[in-house]
Design an enzyme around this catalytic site. Structure first.
Site, PDB file in Angstrom:
ATOM      1  N   HIS A  76      30.547  11.089  -7.250  1.00 28.08           N
ATOM      2  CA  HIS A  76      31.295   9.936  -6.735  1.00 28.08           C
ATOM      3  C   HIS A  76      30.830   9.579  -5.332  1.00 28.08           C
ATOM      4  O   HIS A  76      30.182  10.376  -4.649  1.00 28.08           O
ATOM      5  CB  HIS A  76      32.807  10.227  -6.706  1.00 28.08           C
ATOM      6  CG  HIS A  76      33.176  11.326  -5.751  1.00 28.08           C
ATOM      7  ND1 HIS A  76      32.929  12.645  -6.001  1.00 28.08           N
ATOM      8  CD2 HIS A  76      33.765  11.277  -4.531  1.00 28.08           C
ATOM      9  CE1 HIS A  76      33.347  13.383  -4.984  1.00 28.08           C
ATOM     10  NE2 HIS A  76      33.855  12.568  -4.083  1.00 28.08           N
ATOM     11  N   HIS A 103      28.021  12.196  -4.158  1.00 25.83           N
ATOM     12  CA  HIS A 103      28.014  13.652  -4.012  1.00 25.83           C
ATOM     13  C   HIS A 103      28.857  14.298  -5.096  1.00 25.83           C
ATOM     14  O   HIS A 103      29.653  13.633  -5.770  1.00 25.83           O
ATOM     15  CB  HIS A 103      28.471  14.075  -2.614  1.00 25.83           C
ATOM     16  CG  HIS A 103      29.816  13.550  -2.245  1.00 25.83           C
ATOM     17  ND1 HIS A 103      30.024  12.252  -1.819  1.00 25.83           N
ATOM     18  CD2 HIS A 103      31.039  14.126  -2.257  1.00 25.83           C
ATOM     19  CE1 HIS A 103      31.307  12.068  -1.576  1.00 25.83           C
ATOM     20  NE2 HIS A 103      31.954  13.190  -1.849  1.00 25.83           N
ATOM     21  N   ASP A 125      32.825   8.371  -1.883  1.00 18.56           N
ATOM     22  CA  ASP A 125      34.235   8.520  -1.508  1.00 18.56           C
ATOM     23  C   ASP A 125      35.001   7.196  -1.525  1.00 18.56           C
ATOM     24  O   ASP A 125      34.560   6.200  -0.938  1.00 18.56           O
ATOM     25  CB  ASP A 125      34.349   9.168  -0.117  1.00 18.56           C
ATOM     26  CG  ASP A 125      34.050  10.661  -0.191  1.00 18.56           C
ATOM     27  OD1 ASP A 125      34.373  11.284  -1.215  1.00 18.56           O
ATOM     28  OD2 ASP A 125      33.486  11.200   0.778  1.00 18.56           O
ATOM     29  N   ARG A 144      38.209  17.307   6.173  1.00 12.67           N
ATOM     30  CA  ARG A 144      37.442  16.082   5.909  1.00 12.67           C
ATOM     31  C   ARG A 144      37.983  14.909   6.708  1.00 12.67           C
ATOM     32  O   ARG A 144      39.190  14.640   6.704  1.00 12.67           O
ATOM     33  CB  ARG A 144      37.496  15.745   4.415  1.00 12.67           C
ATOM     34  CG  ARG A 144      36.558  14.626   4.037  1.00 12.67           C
ATOM     35  CD  ARG A 144      36.615  14.316   2.558  1.00 12.67           C
ATOM     36  NE  ARG A 144      37.641  13.319   2.285  1.00 12.67           N
ATOM     37  CZ  ARG A 144      37.716  12.608   1.161  1.00 12.67           C
ATOM     38  NH1 ARG A 144      36.836  12.812   0.190  1.00 12.67           N
ATOM     39  NH2 ARG A 144      38.667  11.728   0.983  1.00 12.67           N
TER      40      ARG A 144
HETATM   41  C1  SIN Z   1      34.514  15.421  -1.363  1.00 12.67           C
HETATM   42  O1  SIN Z   1      34.278  14.985  -2.478  1.00 12.67           O
HETATM   43  O2  SIN Z   1      34.787  14.677  -0.425  1.00 12.67           O
HETATM   44  C2  SIN Z   1      34.466  16.922  -1.122  1.00 12.67           C
HETATM   45  C3  SIN Z   1      33.090  17.464  -1.251  1.00 12.67           C
HETATM   46  C4  SIN Z   1      33.040  18.963  -1.096  1.00 12.67           C
HETATM   47  O3  SIN Z   1      34.085  19.605  -0.992  1.00 12.67           O
HETATM   48  O4  SIN Z   1      31.944  19.505  -1.071  1.00 12.67           O
END
Ligand code: SIN
Length: 283
Positions: free
Chosen positions: A101, A259, A103, A274
């Site tokens: 995805h 990612h 974000d 985050r």
């Molecule tokens: C996310 O998708 O923002 C998290 C990615 C992660 O935890 O590596």
């Protein structure tokens, strides 16, 4: 621009670079920030190890790239309304972000970037993969590019294809879910090919988690082409894979990457903070 403050070493052919020589707990000089920003645009995802950051320092670093936004579906940590904690406990079996995805692409103005800081990394496993959406676009035929130029994607926050947002969050015991009942209502329309506002490059902008159909087409009509493009975009030659250590901060560009947080560390804890940086409306 010859680098004076940092050293940048690519980690793969497609995208991703490690940055050395930056202490993100400090208020960076304009020169140091400009060099990190240039590397961010050139490599799409940066990995900066060995950092010791308070939530306020983490937020201050991310804010140099733009105002931070509020993630709607997880409660913020105490004292920092723009930082969420992503945690998987040893006996959780579901992780957050465990599918390709970009974000929050269901927002009208999705975040331009994400700064993820590892507070506790597993000894082994819990890597994150990234995919280069410029490279995926560039590799398509001229005919496909021409067709995609006329398509708009409908993105939804509901995560219906993976069983729904609320069901997924129930399986991550320590994460503090919020606004689950609103996820169906958050929908945005974005071009399938977007032009990066800073580099001027074209990138594919769709993903399996959030893109549910093309505008003016049914889900059944849209699905084969969405599947083709999503599979194409994550071919190994368009990706890199990063192994976290406690104290690493990754900064990625959601406008030209996807990612995937790999869920392969059952029995261990992984805890991240985050921050997401406000972006503009994709065009
Ligand atoms: C996310 O998708 O923002 C998290 C990615 C992660 O935890 O590596």
């Amino acid at each position: 621009m010859a680098l004076q403050t940092i050293d940048v070493r690519p980690v793969a052919g497609a995208l991703g670079a490690e940055v050395f020589g930056a202490d993100l707990s400090q208020d960076l000089s304009n020169r140091a920030h400009d060099e990190i920003h240039r590397a961010f645009l050139d490599h799409q995802v940066l990995f900066i190890r060995d950092q010791t950051l308070t939530p306020a320092q983490h937020a201050a670093f991310a804010r140099r790239f733009g105002p931070l936004n509020i993630y709607p579906f997880v409660e913020a940590i105490e004292g920092e309304p723009e930082i969420i904690e992503i945690v998987k406990e040893p006996d959780d079996f579901k992780n957050f972000g465990g599918g390709w995805h970009s974000d929050s692409s269901y927002l009208d103005q999705p975040p331009l970037g994400t700064a993820l800081y590892a507070l506790e990394a597993p000894d082994i496993g819990g890597d994150t993969m990234y995919a280069d959406m410029y490279g995926a676009y560039d590799a398509l035929s001229d005919g496909m590019k021409a067709m995609l130029g006329g398509l708009t994607g409908i993105c939804s926050a509901a995560l219906r294809a993976s069983g729904g947002r609320a069901a997924g969050m129930k399986k991550t015991s320590a994460m503090k879910a919020a606004n689950m009942d609103q996820s169906d209502a958050i929908v945005a329309e974005h071009p399938i090919v977007r032009t990066h506002p800073e580099t001027g490059r074209k990138a594919l902008y769709l993903n399996q988690a959030h893109t549910i159909h093309f505008k003016d087409m049914t889900e059944a009509e849209s699905r084969p082409l969405i599947d083709y493009l999503c599979d194409h975009a994550v071919r190994p030659e368009f990706t890199c894979r990063f192994r976290w250590q406690t104290g690493t901060l990754a900064l990625w560009d959601n406008r030209c990457t996807q990612h995937f947080a790999i869920n392969d560390y059952h029995g261990q804890r992984r805890r991240m903070h985050r921050a997401t940086i406000q972006g503009d409306k994709p065009v």
